[in-house]
Design a protein around this motif. Structure first.
Motif, short mmCIF file in Angstrom:
data_model
loop_
_atom_site.label_atom_id
_atom_site.label_comp_id
_atom_site.label_asym_id
_atom_site.label_seq_id
_atom_site.Cartn_x
_atom_site.Cartn_y
_atom_site.Cartn_z
N PHE A 94 0.89 -1.17 0.00
CA PHE A 94 0.00 0.00 0.00
C PHE A 94 0.92 1.22 0.00
N ALA A 95 0.78 2.07 -1.00
CA ALA A 95 1.68 3.22 -1.14
C ALA A 95 0.87 4.47 -1.44
N SER A 96 1.31 5.59 -0.89
CA SER A 96 0.62 6.87 -1.13
C SER A 96 1.62 7.93 -1.57
N TYR A 97 1.05 8.86 -2.33
CA TYR A 97 1.81 10.05 -2.72
C TYR A 97 0.86 11.23 -2.56
N THR A 98 1.20 12.21 -1.73
CA THR A 98 0.40 13.41 -1.55
C THR A 98 1.32 14.62 -1.59
N ASN A 99 0.78 15.70 -2.18
CA ASN A 99 1.54 16.95 -2.27
C ASN A 99 0.57 18.12 -2.28
N SER A 100 -0.34 18.12 -1.32
CA SER A 100 -1.35 19.17 -1.23
C SER A 100 -0.71 20.46 -0.71
N THR A 101 -1.40 21.59 -0.99
CA THR A 101 -0.85 22.89 -0.62
C THR A 101 -1.63 23.57 0.50
N SER A 102 -2.94 23.43 0.49
CA SER A 102 -3.75 24.15 1.49
C SER A 102 -4.57 23.21 2.38
N THR A 103 -5.07 22.11 1.83
CA THR A 103 -5.90 21.17 2.59
C THR A 103 -5.20 19.82 2.63
N VAL A 104 -5.12 19.25 3.79
CA VAL A 104 -4.45 17.96 3.95
C VAL A 104 -5.31 16.85 3.35
N THR A 105 -4.68 15.96 2.60
CA THR A 105 -5.34 14.76 2.08
C THR A 105 -4.97 13.58 2.97
N ASN A 106 -6.00 12.86 3.42
CA ASN A 106 -5.79 11.71 4.31
C ASN A 106 -6.42 10.46 3.70
N PHE A 107 -5.64 9.38 3.64
CA PHE A 107 -6.14 8.06 3.26
C PHE A 107 -5.96 7.13 4.47
N PHE A 108 -7.07 6.55 4.95
CA PHE A 108 -7.00 5.61 6.09
C PHE A 108 -7.24 4.19 5.56
N VAL A 109 -6.39 3.24 5.99
CA VAL A 109 -6.52 1.83 5.59
C VAL A 109 -6.46 0.96 6.85
N ASP A 110 -7.38 -0.05 6.93
CA ASP A 110 -7.39 -0.96 8.08
C ASP A 110 -7.99 -2.30 7.67
N ASP A 111 -7.69 -3.33 8.44
CA ASP A 111 -8.25 -4.69 8.30
C ASP A 111 -8.02 -5.26 6.91
#
Length: 300
Positions: A275-292
């Protein structure tokens, strides 16, 4: 002459004594007798006899009879008879007979059609009907610690994060990022979480036995800047099998179930799951939650 006077006086005195005695002896009547004798001799002597009888009888009878008879009889008879008889007979007979006969006959016929389309940008849309549940044999779980409850550093996962060192979080250590936090337990994988460049991943080698095989997990995107460049991608052996970006958060504002068919990798061998993420937001945080996270495949 003197003799005569003396005689007269003596007589008179005796008469008075007799009258007094008579008065004393009879107090009931009153009698008065007066005798007066006057003799004149030729020699010029006057004999005067005076007899006075006075009888006074006074009868005074005063009888006062005062009889006062007061009879006061008060008879109070108070008889209170209270008879209270309470008879309570309670008979409870409970007979419970439970007969349960359960006959379950299950016939399942499943046809699985899997189509995989690869877009020019590398994204993979995978779909499966039935998945690993169609096994005629037992299911095998390939993922170790899919709920991340082993904590960090993890013995099951390799963790990376350019901003935080690890994507594995608890609410106590990371907060909740405007979302639920973990789907179950205490830990979950939080990708993104900051403005600016952030790259994170969790990686584990899994053995996928026989087909069909299915990858499943829970995904939540509680916050995003709606950038297509903010992405979460799932890889098997560096092949993308699932991808989502910051513009596709509408169906994942709370945890949603995701399922991906991995039957193409069900060869009984070891495969790298990432599971890999790439984020580069400027004003609002981007969140991805993964479980189970789970990978189920049919045992040979």
């Amino acid at each position: 002459m003197k003799s005569i006077l003396w005689v007269v006086m003596t007589v008179l005195a005796g008469s008075l004594v007799l009258n007094a005695c008579a008065s004393t002896s009879d107090s009931g009547g009153s009698d008065s007798d007066t005798d007066s004798d006057s003799d004149t001799d030729s020699d010029g002597d006057t004999d005067s006899d005076s007899d006075t009888d006075s009888d006074s009888d006074t009868d005074s009878d005063s009888d006062t009879d005062s009889d006062t008879d007061t009879d006061s009889d008060t008879d109070t008879d108070s008889d209170t008879d209270t008879d209270s008889d309470t008879d309570t007979d309670t008979d409870t007979d409970t007979d419970t007979d439970t007969d349960t006969d359960t006959d379950t006959d299950t016939d399942t016929d499943t046809d699985t059609d899997t189509d995989a389309d690869t877009d020019a940008d590398g994204g993979v849309d995978g779909g499966a009907d039935g998945g690993a549940g169609d096994c005629d044999t037992a299911l095998a779980e390939a993922v170790d610690d899919g709920s991340f409850e082993g904590g960090t550093p993890s013995a099951a996962w390799t963790e990376t994060s350019t901003a935080f060192g690890t994507p594995l979080c608890t609410v106590a250590s990371c907060g909740s990022g405007g979302g639920t936090g973990p789907h179950t337990g205490t830990y979950w994988a939080w990708f993104g979480g900051t403005t600016g460049l952030e790259e994170g991943s969790v990686i584990q080698d899994v053995t996928i036995a026989g087909a069909p095989a299915t990858l499943s997990f829970y995904l939540e995107i509680p916050s995003t800047e709606d950038l297509a460049t903010d992405t979460l991608t799932v890889y098997v052996d560096s092949d993308p099998v699932f991808e989502i970006d910051g513009t596709e958060s509408a169906g994942y504002t709370t945890y949603a179930y995701v399922e991906v068919d991995l039957s193409a990798y069900a060869d009984g061998g070891s495969h790298e799951l990432e599971f890999a993420s790439y984020t580069n937001s400027t004003s609002t945080v981007t969140n991805f939650f993964v479980d189970d996270v789970s990978v189920l495949s049919c045992e040979d």
